[in-house]
Design a protein around this motif. Structure first.
Motif, PDB file in Angstrom:
ATOM      1  N   GLY A 195       0.784  -1.217   0.000  1.00  0.00           N
ATOM      2  CA  GLY A 195       0.000   0.000   0.000  1.00  0.00           C
ATOM      3  C   GLY A 195       0.827   1.283   0.000  1.00  0.00           C
ATOM      4  O   GLY A 195       0.281   2.358   0.107  1.00  0.00           O
ATOM      5  N   LYS A 218     -11.391 -13.309   0.786  1.00  0.00           N
ATOM      6  CA  LYS A 218     -10.503 -12.692   1.788  1.00  0.00           C
ATOM      7  C   LYS A 218      -9.348 -11.980   1.091  1.00  0.00           C
ATOM      8  O   LYS A 218      -8.962 -10.873   1.488  1.00  0.00           O
ATOM      9  N   GLU A 239      -9.387 -10.748  -1.926  1.00  0.00           N
ATOM     10  CA  GLU A 239      -9.969  -9.559  -2.555  1.00  0.00           C
ATOM     11  C   GLU A 239     -10.119  -8.430  -1.533  1.00  0.00           C
ATOM     12  O   GLU A 239      -9.768  -7.281  -1.808  1.00  0.00           O
ATOM     13  N   SER A 240     -10.645  -8.757  -0.362  1.00  0.00           N
ATOM     14  CA  SER A 240     -10.847  -7.749   0.684  1.00  0.00           C
ATOM     15  C   SER A 240      -9.529  -7.106   1.093  1.00  0.00           C
ATOM     16  O   SER A 240      -9.459  -5.885   1.297  1.00  0.00           O
ATOM     17  N   GLU A 241      -8.490  -7.910   1.214  1.00  0.00           N
ATOM     18  CA  GLU A 241      -7.177  -7.374   1.585  1.00  0.00           C
ATOM     19  C   GLU A 241      -6.651  -6.416   0.529  1.00  0.00           C
ATOM     20  O   GLU A 241      -6.155  -5.341   0.844  1.00  0.00           O
ATOM     21  N   LEU A 253      -8.358  -4.690  -1.672  1.00  0.00           N
ATOM     22  CA  LEU A 253      -9.159  -3.472  -1.728  1.00  0.00           C
ATOM     23  C   LEU A 253      -8.987  -2.605  -0.475  1.00  0.00           C
ATOM     24  O   LEU A 253      -9.118  -1.385  -0.552  1.00  0.00           O
ATOM     25  N   SER A 254      -8.664  -3.218   0.664  1.00  0.00           N
ATOM     26  CA  SER A 254      -8.447  -2.410   1.864  1.00  0.00           C
ATOM     27  C   SER A 254      -7.068  -1.751   1.847  1.00  0.00           C
ATOM     28  O   SER A 254      -6.909  -0.621   2.285  1.00  0.00           O
ATOM     29  N   LYS A 255      -6.065  -2.456   1.329  1.00  0.00           N
ATOM     30  CA  LYS A 255      -4.707  -1.893   1.271  1.00  0.00           C
ATOM     31  C   LYS A 255      -4.540  -0.909   0.110  1.00  0.00           C
ATOM     32  O   LYS A 255      -3.702  -0.023   0.155  1.00  0.00           O
ATOM     33  N   TYR A 256      -5.333  -1.090  -0.934  1.00  0.00           N
ATOM     34  CA  TYR A 256      -5.271  -0.242  -2.129  1.00  0.00           C
ATOM     35  C   TYR A 256      -6.682   0.258  -2.469  1.00  0.00           C
ATOM     36  O   TYR A 256      -7.243  -0.098  -3.503  1.00  0.00           O
ATOM     37  N   PRO A 257      -7.281   1.097  -1.625  1.00  0.00           N
ATOM     38  CA  PRO A 257      -8.680   1.491  -1.844  1.00  0.00           C
ATOM     39  C   PRO A 257      -8.926   2.262  -3.137  1.00  0.00           C
ATOM     40  O   PRO A 257     -10.019   2.186  -3.704  1.00  0.00           O
ATOM     41  N   ASN A 258      -7.926   2.990  -3.631  1.00  0.00           N
ATOM     42  CA  ASN A 258      -8.109   3.778  -4.853  1.00  0.00           C
ATOM     43  C   ASN A 258      -7.292   3.268  -6.033  1.00  0.00           C
ATOM     44  O   ASN A 258      -7.201   3.937  -7.055  1.00  0.00           O
TER      45      ASN A 258
END
Length: 140
Positions: free
Chosen positions: A3, A35, A37-39, A41-46
């Motif tokens: 990130g 899981k 995918e969630s990681e 998207l949470s570490k790289y939200p944009n």
């Protein structure tokens, strides 16, 4: 460093959910994929990208032999595209996508990845159709 500016974008090739009932999606395979995918998207939200293709076809080498998955995938993709007006009503049935989700060529997935790398506005979760649209924008 995850990130950070050192890695500006993360692209994960995941899997289509195939319209499976929730009890099947809670299996280890799909749970692990979601899981991951969630990681991302949470570490790289944009800038995190999750591609969810179905069956990916192309030529594949196994133990020195080439398996021509495109001989199956390409005709199935064409048939499903040609009959989608008739099959759309069936898409609400549980697990219908096991038969109705169109295959995606490895080249299409690769072009979508190129689009994801080169377009800062390309992030989030992408379905089969969105993957195909993204690939067309590259125009190689």
């Amino acid at each position: 460093m995850v990130g950070s500016n050192r890695i500006p974008k993360f692209i994960l090739i995941s899997v289509h959910d195939y319209n499976l009932p929730s009890f099947l999606l809670s299996s280890g395979y799909f749970t692990g994929k979601r899981k991951a995918e969630s990681e991302v998207l949470s570490k790289y939200p944009n800038s995190g990208v999750v591609l969810r293709p179905g069956f990916i076809y192309g030529k594949r080498r196994v133990d020195g032999f080439e398996i021509p998955l495109d001989l199956i995938g390409e005709p199935v993709e064409r048939i499903l595209r040609a009959t989608e007006n008739f099959t759309k009503p069936l898409s609400s049935l549980p697990a219908s996508d096991l038969l109705l989700a169109p295959p995606v060529s490895v080249d299409t997935v690769a072009l979508a990845v190129i689009n994801a790398i080169s377009d800062d506005d390309f992030f989030g979760i992408f379905t089969i159709e969105q993957i195909k649209e993204a690939a067309e924008k590259v125009g190689v």
